[in-house]
Design a protein around this motif. Structure first.
Motif, mmCIF file in Angstrom:
data_model
loop_
_atom_site.group_PDB
_atom_site.id
_atom_site.type_symbol
_atom_site.label_atom_id
_atom_site.label_comp_id
_atom_site.label_asym_id
_atom_site.label_seq_id
_atom_site.Cartn_x
_atom_site.Cartn_y
_atom_site.Cartn_z
ATOM 1 N N GLY A 96 0.819 -1.214 0.000
ATOM 2 C CA GLY A 96 0.000 0.000 0.000
ATOM 3 C C GLY A 96 0.850 1.260 0.000
ATOM 4 N N ILE A 97 1.934 1.266 0.738
ATOM 5 C CA ILE A 97 2.828 2.427 0.804
ATOM 6 C C ILE A 97 3.535 2.637 -0.531
ATOM 7 N N SER A 98 4.049 1.550 -1.093
ATOM 8 C CA SER A 98 4.825 1.668 -2.337
ATOM 9 C C SER A 98 3.948 1.754 -3.586
ATOM 10 N N GLY A 99 2.684 1.399 -3.445
ATOM 11 C CA GLY A 99 1.809 1.386 -4.618
ATOM 12 C C GLY A 99 2.095 0.207 -5.533
ATOM 13 N N GLY A 100 2.818 -0.772 -4.980
ATOM 14 C CA GLY A 100 3.193 -1.937 -5.776
ATOM 15 C C GLY A 100 2.032 -2.884 -5.990
ATOM 16 N N PRO A 101 2.216 -3.845 -6.903
ATOM 17 C CA PRO A 101 1.156 -4.810 -7.187
ATOM 18 C C PRO A 101 0.938 -5.751 -6.004
ATOM 19 N N HIS A 102 -0.256 -6.279 -5.917
ATOM 20 C CA HIS A 102 -0.632 -7.236 -4.880
ATOM 21 C C HIS A 102 0.059 -8.564 -5.185
ATOM 22 N N PHE A 103 0.892 -9.032 -4.264
ATOM 23 C CA PHE A 103 1.634 -10.267 -4.477
ATOM 24 C C PHE A 103 0.810 -11.450 -4.005
ATOM 25 N N PRO A 104 0.551 -12.428 -4.889
ATOM 26 C CA PRO A 104 -0.204 -13.616 -4.454
ATOM 27 C C PRO A 104 0.685 -14.528 -3.610
ATOM 28 N N LEU A 105 0.202 -14.858 -2.451
ATOM 29 C CA LEU A 105 0.959 -15.730 -1.551
ATOM 30 C C LEU A 105 0.660 -17.183 -1.872
ATOM 31 N N THR A 106 1.663 -17.870 -2.408
ATOM 32 C CA THR A 106 1.504 -19.279 -2.755
ATOM 33 C C THR A 106 2.677 -20.067 -2.186
ATOM 34 N N SER A 107 2.510 -21.353 -2.086
ATOM 35 C CA SER A 107 3.608 -22.193 -1.611
ATOM 36 C C SER A 107 4.758 -22.185 -2.619
ATOM 37 N N ASP A 108 4.452 -21.970 -3.888
ATOM 38 C CA ASP A 108 5.484 -21.908 -4.912
ATOM 39 C C ASP A 108 6.399 -20.703 -4.693
ATOM 40 N N ALA A 109 5.833 -19.582 -4.270
ATOM 41 C CA ALA A 109 6.642 -18.389 -4.013
ATOM 42 C C ALA A 109 7.616 -18.641 -2.868
ATOM 43 N N LEU A 110 7.138 -19.278 -1.806
ATOM 44 C CA LEU A 110 8.014 -19.599 -0.680
ATOM 45 C C LEU A 110 9.114 -20.557 -1.115
ATOM 46 N N LYS A 111 8.756 -21.540 -1.924
ATOM 47 C CA LYS A 111 9.743 -22.503 -2.427
ATOM 48 C C LYS A 111 10.817 -21.785 -3.249
ATOM 49 N N GLN A 112 10.414 -20.822 -4.069
ATOM 50 C CA GLN A 112 11.373 -20.072 -4.876
ATOM 51 C C GLN A 112 12.344 -19.287 -3.995
ATOM 52 N N VAL A 113 11.833 -18.697 -2.937
ATOM 53 C CA VAL A 113 12.694 -17.940 -2.028
ATOM 54 C C VAL A 113 13.686 -18.874 -1.349
ATOM 55 N N LEU A 114 13.207 -20.015 -0.847
ATOM 56 C CA LEU A 114 14.063 -20.944 -0.112
ATOM 57 C C LEU A 114 15.110 -21.621 -0.996
ATOM 58 N N LEU A 123 11.200 -10.978 -4.932
ATOM 59 C CA LEU A 123 12.143 -10.059 -4.303
ATOM 60 C C LEU A 123 11.486 -8.707 -4.004
ATOM 61 N N LEU A 124 10.635 -8.249 -4.895
ATOM 62 C CA LEU A 124 9.900 -7.009 -4.670
ATOM 63 C C LEU A 124 8.975 -7.148 -3.459
ATOM 64 N N SER A 125 8.362 -8.317 -3.309
ATOM 65 C CA SER A 125 7.483 -8.533 -2.158
ATOM 66 C C SER A 125 8.279 -8.535 -0.849
ATOM 67 N N VAL A 126 9.489 -9.072 -0.861
ATOM 68 C CA VAL A 126 10.349 -9.034 0.330
ATOM 69 C C VAL A 126 10.666 -7.576 0.669
ATOM 70 N N GLY A 127 10.936 -6.790 -0.352
ATOM 71 C CA GLY A 127 11.166 -5.358 -0.136
ATOM 72 C C GLY A 127 9.944 -4.676 0.458
ATOM 73 N N ASN A 128 8.758 -5.055 -0.007
ATOM 74 C CA ASN A 128 7.523 -4.475 0.531
ATOM 75 C C ASN A 128 7.289 -4.883 1.981
#
Length: 182
Positions: A96-114, A123-128
Motif C-alpha cells: 500500500g505504501i509503495s503502490g506496488g502490485p498485490h503479491f499472491p501468496l503461494t507455496s510456490d513463491a516460498l519454495k522459490q525464495v528458499l 524479491l519485490l514482495s520481500v522489499g515491501n
C-alpha cells in the motif's frame, strides 16, 4: 486440566515467568524495562526469520546501559510466534505504501525464495514486507512503551527488590577507641 495444558503452563512459567521475576528482582527501573521490552518486541517482529536475535544484539551493543539486555532478549523470545503472523500484514502495508502490485501468496513463491530461484516479483514482495515493518516499527515501539510503562511500574512495585533499611551513618574520620575494662 489436561496433561498438555499442564505442560504448557510449566513451560511458560519456566521460560517466561521465572525470567521476568528475576529481571524484576534485580532492581531495574520501570522506564528502562518498558523501553527494553518495547524494543525487544519491535525487533522481534522483524519479518525475516532468524535475524531478530542479531538485531537485538546490535541494539543492545549500541544502546548500552540505556536498555536492559535480558529484557530485550526475553521480549524478543516472546515475540517469536507473533513474527510470522505479521509477515502478511507488513507485506500488504508495504504494498500500500509503495503502490506496488498485490503479491499472491503461494507455496510456490516460498519454495522459490528458499531455493534461491526467486523471481523479481518475489524479491519485490520481500522489499515491501521490509518497507511495511520499517514504517510500522516506530509506531509499534511507541505504542508498546506507552502500554508497558504502567505495567512495569506496578510489577516493579509488587515484585521488585525491597530497599534496604536505612543504616546508621558511620563517621570514617573518627578514631575507634577501645572501651576500658572494669
Amino acid at each position: 486440566m489436561g496433561l498438555s495444558k499442564i505442560r504448557l503452563k510449566a513451560w511458560f512459567h519456566k521460560k517466561v515467568g521465572d525470567p521476568l521475576l528475576q529481571i524484576l528482582r534485580r532492581g531495574a527501573e520501570p522506564k528502562q524495562l518498558a523501553f527494553s521490552a518495547a524494543l525487544g518486541i519491535t525487533l522481534g517482529v522483524f519479518p525475516i526469520c532468524g535475524v531478530t536475535v542479531f538485531l537485538c544484539g546490535v541494539a543492545i551493543a549500541l544502546l548500552g546501559s540505556l536498555c536492559h539486555a535480558p529484557t530485550v532478549m526475553l521480549a524478543n523470545f516472546i515475540a517469536t510466534p507473533i513474527e510470522l503472523s505479521l509477515v502478511v500484514p507488513f507485506l500488504r502495508f508495504g504494498e500500500g505504501i509503495s503502490g506496488g502490485p498485490h503479491f499472491p501468496l503461494t507455496s510456490d513463491a516460498l519454495k522459490q525464495v528458499l531455493t534461491g530461484q526467486a523471481s523479481r516479483e518475489v524479491l519485490l514482495s520481500v522489499g515491501n514486507v521490509l518497507l511495511g515493518w520499517f514504517i510500522a516499527a516506530p509506531f509499534i515501539m511507541v505504542a508498546l512503551y506507552v502500554l508497558f510503562l504502567p505495567c512495569f511500574k506496578i510489577l516493579v512495585r509488587k515484585f521488585g527488590v525491597i530497599a534496604p533499611s536505612p543504616t546508621i551513618p558511620i563517621d570514617l574520620h573518627s578514631e575507634l577507641k577501645p572501651k576500658p575494662r572494669d
